[in-house]
Design a protein around this motif. Structure first.
Motif, PDB file in Angstrom:
ATOM      1  N   PRO A 123     -28.754  12.190  13.786  1.00 54.28           N
ATOM      2  CA  PRO A 123     -28.207  12.877  14.730  1.00 54.28           C
ATOM      3  C   PRO A 123     -27.548  11.887  15.926  1.00 54.28           C
ATOM      4  O   PRO A 123     -26.527  12.317  16.269  1.00 54.28           O
ATOM      5  CB  PRO A 123     -29.444  13.774  15.322  1.00 54.28           C
ATOM      6  CG  PRO A 123     -30.402  13.653  14.101  1.00 54.28           C
ATOM      7  CD  PRO A 123     -30.107  12.561  13.266  1.00 54.28           C
ATOM      8  N   ARG A 124     -28.050  11.085  16.363  1.00 51.84           N
ATOM      9  CA  ARG A 124     -27.778  10.121  17.556  1.00 51.84           C
ATOM     10  C   ARG A 124     -26.258   9.555  17.098  1.00 51.84           C
ATOM     11  O   ARG A 124     -25.451   9.585  17.895  1.00 51.84           O
ATOM     12  CB  ARG A 124     -28.852   9.169  18.079  1.00 51.84           C
ATOM     13  CG  ARG A 124     -28.345   8.583  19.271  1.00 51.84           C
ATOM     14  CD  ARG A 124     -29.370   7.606  19.734  1.00 51.84           C
ATOM     15  NE  ARG A 124     -30.373   8.402  20.159  1.00 51.84           N
ATOM     16  CZ  ARG A 124     -30.757   8.738  21.559  1.00 51.84           C
ATOM     17  NH1 ARG A 124     -30.041   8.270  22.386  1.00 51.84           N
ATOM     18  NH2 ARG A 124     -31.852   9.276  21.854  1.00 51.84           N
ATOM     19  N   ARG A 126     -24.144  10.454  14.779  1.00 47.20           N
ATOM     20  CA  ARG A 126     -23.193  11.543  14.699  1.00 47.20           C
ATOM     21  C   ARG A 126     -22.599  11.915  15.910  1.00 47.20           C
ATOM     22  O   ARG A 126     -21.418  11.976  16.285  1.00 47.20           O
ATOM     23  CB  ARG A 126     -23.854  12.683  13.839  1.00 47.20           C
ATOM     24  CG  ARG A 126     -22.876  13.816  13.839  1.00 47.20           C
ATOM     25  CD  ARG A 126     -23.436  14.919  12.735  1.00 47.20           C
ATOM     26  NE  ARG A 126     -24.417  15.656  13.510  1.00 47.20           N
ATOM     27  CZ  ARG A 126     -25.864  15.682  12.968  1.00 47.20           C
ATOM     28  NH1 ARG A 126     -25.923  15.038  11.666  1.00 47.20           N
ATOM     29  NH2 ARG A 126     -26.852  16.569  13.370  1.00 47.20           N
ATOM     30  N   ALA A 127     -23.656  12.085  16.841  1.00 41.42           N
ATOM     31  CA  ALA A 127     -23.138  12.348  18.221  1.00 41.42           C
ATOM     32  C   ALA A 127     -22.391  11.489  18.933  1.00 41.42           C
ATOM     33  O   ALA A 127     -21.201  11.751  19.646  1.00 41.42           O
ATOM     34  CB  ALA A 127     -24.520  12.797  19.145  1.00 41.42           C
ATOM     35  N   PHE A 129     -20.511   9.406  17.488  1.00 36.35           N
ATOM     36  CA  PHE A 129     -18.968   9.264  16.933  1.00 36.35           C
ATOM     37  C   PHE A 129     -18.223  10.502  17.124  1.00 36.35           C
ATOM     38  O   PHE A 129     -16.946  10.526  17.674  1.00 36.35           O
ATOM     39  CB  PHE A 129     -19.343   9.294  15.488  1.00 36.35           C
ATOM     40  CG  PHE A 129     -17.993   9.297  14.489  1.00 36.35           C
ATOM     41  CD1 PHE A 129     -17.187   8.311  14.462  1.00 36.35           C
ATOM     42  CD2 PHE A 129     -17.240  10.774  14.083  1.00 36.35           C
ATOM     43  CE1 PHE A 129     -16.114   8.243  13.688  1.00 36.35           C
ATOM     44  CE2 PHE A 129     -16.172  10.794  13.572  1.00 36.35           C
ATOM     45  CZ  PHE A 129     -15.294   9.229  13.312  1.00 36.35           C
TER      46      PHE A 129
ATOM     47  N   TRP B  50     -11.344   6.491  11.036  1.00 34.83           N
ATOM     48  CA  TRP B  50     -11.093   6.488  12.625  1.00 34.83           C
ATOM     49  C   TRP B  50     -10.254   7.549  13.049  1.00 34.83           C
ATOM     50  O   TRP B  50     -10.376   8.352  13.834  1.00 34.83           O
ATOM     51  CB  TRP B  50     -10.836   5.038  12.951  1.00 34.83           C
ATOM     52  CG  TRP B  50     -10.683   4.724  14.559  1.00 34.83           C
ATOM     53  CD1 TRP B  50      -9.772   4.833  15.283  1.00 34.83           C
ATOM     54  CD2 TRP B  50     -11.906   4.580  15.312  1.00 34.83           C
ATOM     55  NE1 TRP B  50     -10.265   4.460  16.783  1.00 34.83           N
ATOM     56  CE2 TRP B  50     -11.584   4.548  16.773  1.00 34.83           C
ATOM     57  CE3 TRP B  50     -13.356   4.653  15.065  1.00 34.83           C
ATOM     58  CZ2 TRP B  50     -12.352   4.186  17.766  1.00 34.83           C
ATOM     59  CZ3 TRP B  50     -14.283   4.330  16.107  1.00 34.83           C
ATOM     60  CH2 TRP B  50     -13.884   4.140  17.410  1.00 34.83           C
ATOM     61  N   PHE B  64     -21.134  22.797  19.609  1.00 36.54           N
ATOM     62  CA  PHE B  64     -21.072  21.595  20.158  1.00 36.54           C
ATOM     63  C   PHE B  64     -20.885  21.326  21.603  1.00 36.54           C
ATOM     64  O   PHE B  64     -21.504  21.107  22.429  1.00 36.54           O
ATOM     65  CB  PHE B  64     -20.363  20.438  19.378  1.00 36.54           C
ATOM     66  CG  PHE B  64     -20.589  19.069  19.755  1.00 36.54           C
ATOM     67  CD1 PHE B  64     -21.897  18.739  19.240  1.00 36.54           C
ATOM     68  CD2 PHE B  64     -20.150  18.401  20.737  1.00 36.54           C
ATOM     69  CE1 PHE B  64     -22.078  17.196  19.466  1.00 36.54           C
ATOM     70  CE2 PHE B  64     -20.251  17.224  20.866  1.00 36.54           C
ATOM     71  CZ  PHE B  64     -21.298  16.511  20.290  1.00 36.54           C
ATOM     72  N   LEU B  73     -27.814  19.049  24.423  1.00 35.10           N
ATOM     73  CA  LEU B  73     -27.401  18.296  23.504  1.00 35.10           C
ATOM     74  C   LEU B  73     -28.650  17.552  22.475  1.00 35.10           C
ATOM     75  O   LEU B  73     -28.430  17.239  21.562  1.00 35.10           O
ATOM     76  CB  LEU B  73     -26.714  16.980  24.373  1.00 35.10           C
ATOM     77  CG  LEU B  73     -25.739  16.227  23.500  1.00 35.10           C
ATOM     78  CD1 LEU B  73     -24.661  16.845  22.948  1.00 35.10           C
ATOM     79  CD2 LEU B  73     -25.103  14.995  24.528  1.00 35.10           C
ATOM     80  N   THR B  75     -30.364  18.900  20.606  1.00 36.83           N
ATOM     81  CA  THR B  75     -30.494  19.556  19.278  1.00 36.83           C
ATOM     82  C   THR B  75     -29.485  18.555  18.486  1.00 36.83           C
ATOM     83  O   THR B  75     -29.432  18.785  17.171  1.00 36.83           O
ATOM     84  CB  THR B  75     -29.688  20.936  19.505  1.00 36.83           C
ATOM     85  OG1 THR B  75     -28.503  20.987  19.987  1.00 36.83           O
ATOM     86  CG2 THR B  75     -30.925  21.717  20.159  1.00 36.83           C
ATOM     87  N   TYR B  76     -28.539  18.007  19.148  1.00 36.12           N
ATOM     88  CA  TYR B  76     -27.621  17.149  18.314  1.00 36.12           C
ATOM     89  C   TYR B  76     -27.956  15.602  18.182  1.00 36.12           C
ATOM     90  O   TYR B  76     -27.526  15.000  17.275  1.00 36.12           O
ATOM     91  CB  TYR B  76     -26.213  17.311  18.790  1.00 36.12           C
ATOM     92  CG  TYR B  76     -25.704  18.667  18.607  1.00 36.12           C
ATOM     93  CD1 TYR B  76     -24.576  18.823  17.273  1.00 36.12           C
ATOM     94  CD2 TYR B  76     -25.758  19.841  19.254  1.00 36.12           C
ATOM     95  CE1 TYR B  76     -24.230  19.929  17.073  1.00 36.12           C
ATOM     96  CE2 TYR B  76     -25.172  21.041  19.095  1.00 36.12           C
ATOM     97  CZ  TYR B  76     -24.557  20.990  17.936  1.00 36.12           C
ATOM     98  OH  TYR B  76     -23.958  22.427  17.630  1.00 36.12           O
ATOM     99  N   VAL B  77     -28.616  15.026  19.270  1.00 33.54           N
ATOM    100  CA  VAL B  77     -28.753  13.586  19.410  1.00 33.54           C
ATOM    101  C   VAL B  77     -30.084  13.423  18.811  1.00 33.54           C
ATOM    102  O   VAL B  77     -30.801  12.573  18.724  1.00 33.54           O
ATOM    103  CB  VAL B  77     -28.584  12.971  20.565  1.00 33.54           C
ATOM    104  CG1 VAL B  77     -27.113  13.147  21.162  1.00 33.54           C
ATOM    105  CG2 VAL B  77     -29.258  13.837  21.645  1.00 33.54           C
TER     106      VAL B  77
END
Lengths: 176, 77
Positions: A123-124, A126-127, A129, B50, B64, B73, B75-77
């Motif tokens: 997750p980290r 991905r975040a 990027f 890229w 997001f 956040l 929940t994403y990180v």
């Protein structure tokens, strides 16, 4: 001079200079396992020579053909070093621009492939990027946002790029 | 393709896209690229990725953004 058939001519050269040819090839190839294949290719080319009677020095001729075969081999063989004069121009383009006409093809499909690749990242990673590439955040902004060091942000970025690239480029139906 | 080559390519790419590398670093990169066409291929691959990542902004990711705004956040990180 007695008339000779081409096959006899090539067979003679093979017998007299075959070993010299293999040594010539072996020292010039990074992968010596290719020696036999290339030697065969050299002899096949000799069989296609039109006026073989005019060849005065079979050995010199043999090694000239061998040089051409090696050169062509190096153009298609990925393990050979790059020696192009255009290299610096290529380098400039690589580091300076993001233009990539090929990337415009099937954009939606490849974005979907990217989404799938991103979903498999930690997750980290991905975040980081997504924040950098999609949202245009700077390293410092991401660092502050996620509470990790600037160096860690770069490591996550590189990891995301390497893993997504691997998944997308090594899955045939999703190739870029 | 070798995993290490791809990782090295990605690290070079990130360096060039996020920093202003010195002439010395640039020379190191050139030397690395020259080592093998595999290195060039890897670099072109990560570069394409890229670019693709940048194109992602064309697609809405409201979920997001919502998480960014609301501070969820994690929940994403």
């Amino acid at each position: 001079l007695l008339p000779k058939t081409k096959k006899t001519f090539v067979a003679d050269i093979a017998a007299k200079h075959g070993q010299r040819l293999r040594r010539f090839l072996a020292v010039r190839l990074r992968n010596t396992a290719d020696t036999a294949d290339l030697a065969q290719e050299v002899f096949l080319r000799l069989l296609r020579v039109e006026r073989f009677e005019q060849i005065r020095s079979p050995e010199a001729y043999l090694l000239t053909v061998a040089s051409h075969v090696i050169h062509q081999h190096s153009l298609t063989n990925v393990s050979m070093p790059v020696t192009s004069d255009d290299f610096d121009a290529l380098l400039d383009e690589l580091v300076a621009t993001d233009s990539d006409p090929v990337a415009q093809v099937h954009l939606e499909r490849r974005l979907e492939a990217l989404d799938r690749a991103l979903a498999r990242l930690p997750p980290r990673t991905r975040a980081v990027f997504v924040l950098q590439r999609r949202d245009g955040c700077t390293l410092d902004e991401i660092s502050a946002q996620l509470g990790i060091s600037r160096g860690a942000v770069k490591k996550h970025l590189a990891k995301a790029v390497a893993q997504c690239s691997r998944q997308i480029h090594e899955t045939p139906q999703e190739s870029l | 393709m070798n995993v290490h080559i791809r990782e090295a390519a990605a690290q070079w790419l990130v360096e060039f896209r996020t920093e202003k590398p010195s002439v010395a670093v640039r020379r190191q990169f050139a030397a690395w690229l020259r080592t093998s066409p595999e290195h060039i291929k890897a670099y072109l691959n990560v570069r394409a990725l890229w670019v693709l990542g940048h194109a992602e902004q064309r697609l809405p990711r409201q979920q997001f953004h919502h998480a960014l705004v609301t501070g969820e956040l994690h929940t994403y990180v």
